[in-house]
Design a protein around this motif. Structure first.
Motif, PDB file in Angstrom:
ATOM      1  N   HIS A 193       0.789  -1.231   0.000  1.00 11.17           N
ATOM      2  CA  HIS A 193       0.000   0.000   0.000  1.00 11.17           C
ATOM      3  C   HIS A 193       0.823   1.284   0.000  1.00 11.17           C
ATOM      4  O   HIS A 193       0.232   2.371   0.067  1.00 11.17           O
ATOM      5  CB  HIS A 193      -0.968   0.000   1.187  1.00 11.17           C
ATOM      6  CG  HIS A 193      -2.071  -0.995   1.035  1.00 11.17           C
ATOM      7  ND1 HIS A 193      -3.216  -0.725   0.316  1.00 11.17           N
ATOM      8  CD2 HIS A 193      -2.200  -2.259   1.493  1.00 11.17           C
ATOM      9  CE1 HIS A 193      -4.003  -1.784   0.338  1.00 11.17           C
ATOM     10  NE2 HIS A 193      -3.414  -2.732   1.038  1.00 11.17           N
ATOM     11  N   THR A 194       2.152   1.204  -0.071  1.00 12.04           N
ATOM     12  CA  THR A 194       2.989   2.404  -0.113  1.00 12.04           C
ATOM     13  C   THR A 194       3.785   2.418  -1.410  1.00 12.04           C
ATOM     14  O   THR A 194       4.508   1.465  -1.716  1.00 12.04           O
ATOM     15  CB  THR A 194       3.944   2.456   1.097  1.00 12.04           C
ATOM     16  OG1 THR A 194       3.151   2.454   2.300  1.00 12.04           O
ATOM     17  CG2 THR A 194       4.813   3.711   1.070  1.00 12.04           C
ATOM     18  N   PRO A 195       3.651   3.504  -2.198  1.00 13.19           N
ATOM     19  CA  PRO A 195       4.386   3.592  -3.473  1.00 13.19           C
ATOM     20  C   PRO A 195       5.902   3.576  -3.258  1.00 13.19           C
ATOM     21  O   PRO A 195       6.402   3.882  -2.170  1.00 13.19           O
ATOM     22  CB  PRO A 195       3.951   4.939  -4.051  1.00 13.19           C
ATOM     23  CG  PRO A 195       2.704   5.301  -3.322  1.00 13.19           C
ATOM     24  CD  PRO A 195       2.808   4.667  -1.963  1.00 13.19           C
ATOM     25  N   LEU A 196       6.609   3.240  -4.323  1.00 12.88           N
ATOM     26  CA  LEU A 196       8.073   3.204  -4.300  1.00 12.88           C
ATOM     27  C   LEU A 196       8.669   4.484  -4.861  1.00 12.88           C
ATOM     28  O   LEU A 196       8.084   5.120  -5.748  1.00 12.88           O
ATOM     29  CB  LEU A 196       8.583   2.025  -5.128  1.00 12.88           C
ATOM     30  CG  LEU A 196       8.200   0.630  -4.659  1.00 12.88           C
ATOM     31  CD1 LEU A 196       8.727  -0.407  -5.653  1.00 12.88           C
ATOM     32  CD2 LEU A 196       8.730   0.356  -3.269  1.00 12.88           C
ATOM     33  N   ASN A 197       9.844   4.824  -4.372  1.00 13.69           N
ATOM     34  CA  ASN A 197      10.670   5.873  -4.971  1.00 13.69           C
ATOM     35  C   ASN A 197      11.388   5.280  -6.169  1.00 13.69           C
ATOM     36  O   ASN A 197      11.456   4.049  -6.310  1.00 13.69           O
ATOM     37  CB  ASN A 197      11.698   6.375  -3.943  1.00 13.69           C
ATOM     38  CG  ASN A 197      11.059   7.156  -2.829  1.00 13.69           C
ATOM     39  OD1 ASN A 197      10.248   8.043  -3.067  1.00 13.69           O
ATOM     40  ND2 ASN A 197      11.415   6.824  -1.593  1.00 13.69           N
ATOM     41  N   PRO A 198      11.977   6.118  -7.036  1.00 15.53           N
ATOM     42  CA  PRO A 198      12.715   5.586  -8.184  1.00 15.53           C
ATOM     43  C   PRO A 198      13.844   4.613  -7.817  1.00 15.53           C
ATOM     44  O   PRO A 198      14.158   3.714  -8.586  1.00 15.53           O
ATOM     45  CB  PRO A 198      13.280   6.841  -8.854  1.00 15.53           C
ATOM     46  CG  PRO A 198      12.320   7.925  -8.479  1.00 15.53           C
ATOM     47  CD  PRO A 198      11.868   7.574  -7.080  1.00 15.53           C
ATOM     48  N   ASP A 199      14.409   4.758  -6.593  1.00 16.89           N
ATOM     49  CA  ASP A 199      15.497   3.857  -6.181  1.00 16.89           C
ATOM     50  C   ASP A 199      14.984   2.543  -5.582  1.00 16.89           C
ATOM     51  O   ASP A 199      15.765   1.707  -5.145  1.00 16.89           O
ATOM     52  CB  ASP A 199      16.442   4.549  -5.198  1.00 16.89           C
ATOM     53  CG  ASP A 199      15.810   4.855  -3.848  1.00 16.89           C
ATOM     54  OD1 ASP A 199      14.616   4.547  -3.631  1.00 16.89           O
ATOM     55  OD2 ASP A 199      16.521   5.425  -2.997  1.00 16.89           O
ATOM     56  N   GLY A 200      13.654   2.359  -5.538  1.00 15.21           N
ATOM     57  CA  GLY A 200      13.074   1.128  -5.022  1.00 15.21           C
ATOM     58  C   GLY A 200      12.724   1.155  -3.546  1.00 15.21           C
ATOM     59  O   GLY A 200      12.101   0.221  -3.048  1.00 15.21           O
ATOM     60  N   SER A 201      13.090   2.220  -2.838  1.00 14.65           N
ATOM     61  CA  SER A 201      12.721   2.339  -1.423  1.00 14.65           C
ATOM     62  C   SER A 201      11.265   2.821  -1.322  1.00 14.65           C
ATOM     63  O   SER A 201      10.711   3.363  -2.280  1.00 14.65           O
ATOM     64  CB  SER A 201      13.656   3.313  -0.707  1.00 14.65           C
ATOM     65  OG  SER A 201      13.530   4.615  -1.258  1.00 14.65           O
ATOM     66  N   ARG A 202      10.665   2.625  -0.166  1.00 18.27           N
ATOM     67  CA  ARG A 202       9.283   3.070   0.053  1.00 18.27           C
ATOM     68  C   ARG A 202       9.249   4.591   0.149  1.00 18.27           C
ATOM     69  O   ARG A 202      10.108   5.210   0.781  1.00 18.27           O
ATOM     70  CB  ARG A 202       8.710   2.484   1.346  1.00 18.27           C
ATOM     71  CG  ARG A 202       8.648   0.993   1.333  1.00 18.27           C
ATOM     72  CD  ARG A 202       7.402   0.475   0.640  1.00 18.27           C
ATOM     73  NE  ARG A 202       7.632  -0.929   0.318  1.00 18.27           N
ATOM     74  CZ  ARG A 202       7.295  -1.505  -0.812  1.00 18.27           C
ATOM     75  NH1 ARG A 202       6.657  -0.844  -1.721  1.00 18.27           N
ATOM     76  NH2 ARG A 202       7.563  -2.759  -1.033  1.00 18.27           N
ATOM     77  N   ASP A 203       8.238   5.204  -0.465  1.00 20.99           N
ATOM     78  CA  ASP A 203       8.047   6.653  -0.403  1.00 20.99           C
ATOM     79  C   ASP A 203       7.251   6.964   0.856  1.00 20.99           C
ATOM     80  O   ASP A 203       6.019   6.938   0.845  1.00 20.99           O
ATOM     81  CB  ASP A 203       7.315   7.137  -1.646  1.00 20.99           C
ATOM     82  CG  ASP A 203       7.109   8.643  -1.651  1.00 20.99           C
ATOM     83  OD1 ASP A 203       7.391   9.309  -0.634  1.00 20.99           O
ATOM     84  OD2 ASP A 203       6.637   9.156  -2.696  1.00 20.99           O
ATOM     85  N   ASN A 204       7.939   7.234   1.955  1.00 22.95           N
ATOM     86  CA  ASN A 204       7.278   7.448   3.240  1.00 22.95           C
ATOM     87  C   ASN A 204       6.458   8.730   3.288  1.00 22.95           C
ATOM     88  O   ASN A 204       5.674   8.917   4.207  1.00 22.95           O
ATOM     89  CB  ASN A 204       8.291   7.396   4.373  1.00 22.95           C
ATOM     90  CG  ASN A 204       8.837   5.992   4.551  1.00 22.95           C
ATOM     91  OD1 ASN A 204       8.125   5.014   4.324  1.00 22.95           O
ATOM     92  ND2 ASN A 204      10.098   5.885   4.918  1.00 22.95           N
ATOM     93  N   THR A 205       6.611   9.623   2.295  1.00 18.46           N
ATOM     94  CA  THR A 205       5.761  10.812   2.234  1.00 18.46           C
ATOM     95  C   THR A 205       4.373  10.448   1.715  1.00 18.46           C
ATOM     96  O   THR A 205       3.446  11.249   1.808  1.00 18.46           O
ATOM     97  CB  THR A 205       6.367  11.907   1.334  1.00 18.46           C
ATOM     98  OG1 THR A 205       6.422  11.439  -0.018  1.00 18.46           O
ATOM     99  CG2 THR A 205       7.757  12.301   1.814  1.00 18.46           C
ATOM    100  N   ARG A 206       4.236   9.243   1.154  1.00 17.22           N
ATOM    101  CA  ARG A 206       2.948   8.756   0.650  1.00 17.22           C
ATOM    102  C   ARG A 206       2.617   7.397   1.274  1.00 17.22           C
ATOM    103  O   ARG A 206       2.021   6.542   0.639  1.00 17.22           O
ATOM    104  CB  ARG A 206       2.969   8.660  -0.877  1.00 17.22           C
ATOM    105  CG  ARG A 206       3.177  10.004  -1.550  1.00 17.22           C
ATOM    106  CD  ARG A 206       3.041   9.942  -3.049  1.00 17.22           C
ATOM    107  NE  ARG A 206       4.030   9.035  -3.635  1.00 17.22           N
ATOM    108  CZ  ARG A 206       3.908   8.488  -4.837  1.00 17.22           C
ATOM    109  NH1 ARG A 206       2.866   8.726  -5.593  1.00 17.22           N
ATOM    110  NH2 ARG A 206       4.841   7.683  -5.301  1.00 17.22           N
TER     111      ARG A 206
END
Length: 186
Positions: free
Chosen positions: A48-61
């Motif tokens: 349920h949490t989108p990824l950043n371009p580097d593959g880590s979780r985007d904690n702002t979303r």
């Protein structure tokens, strides 16, 4: 429903949209239990949490849902399954009742009345205690809202969402007949 903590004689209206019988204190034991269940035991951020371009979780979303989390078909018009926005925004769960949220993760019924795709492990969460289910809702009510509409599922999962017979709800609810595809129909 009884309040999740405090005076057991006080009752809350859990059917009013956006009104929670869960404690609103971000430091409460119920919220912390819900955070533990979702982030550690259930690993809900994975889907349920989108990824950043580097593959880590985007904690702002965090919990804002993922477009095409799984793609089950090479045809670009088929097979994408997206996860829902679980945040306190109108595009997420803000207007859902506590009962609707619990019905979704325990029984596979989306807050819009449609059936969840069986990729969501509601058949596992169905046996969760009421206290743990209340804790999850208490935690979700503290998650900041993210204005994000997730793309709709594509067929075949959109067919399930629209009432197809490949749901696991018959196993959970005890109604319907299981089909060869693992589902049931009422």
């Amino acid at each position: 429903a009884l309040a999740a903590c405090g005076d057991g004689n006080k009752k809350a209206d859990v059917d009013a949209p956006g009104v929670s019988d869960a404690p609103q204190d971000g430091n409460s034991a119920a919220v912390e239990r819900g955070r533990y269940i979702m982030n550690t035991l259930g690993a809900c951020t994975f889907c349920h949490t989108p990824l950043n371009p580097d593959g880590s979780r985007d904690n702002t979303r965090e919990f804002a849902g993922v477009d095409c989390l799984f793609d089950t078909d090479p045809d670009p018009t088929l097979g994408c399954v997206s996860s829902r926005n679980l945040t306190n925004d109108a595009t997420g769960l803000k207007n859902a009742t506590d009962a609707q949220i619990k019905d979704a993760f325990r029984n596979g019924h989306r807050t819009d009345g449609k059936t969840l795709a069986p990729i969501m492990p509601y058949i596992i969460f169905h046996n969760m205690t009421d206290a743990d289910a209340d804790s999850i809702v208490a935690y979700l009510r503290t998650v900041p809202g993210v204005d994000r509409t997730v793309q709709a599922n594509q067929s075949p999962c959109s067919d399930i969402n629209d009432g197809g017979d490949s749901t696991l709800s018959a196993y959970i609810m005890g109604s319907g007949v299981a089909t060869a595809t693992g589902g049931g129909s009422a």
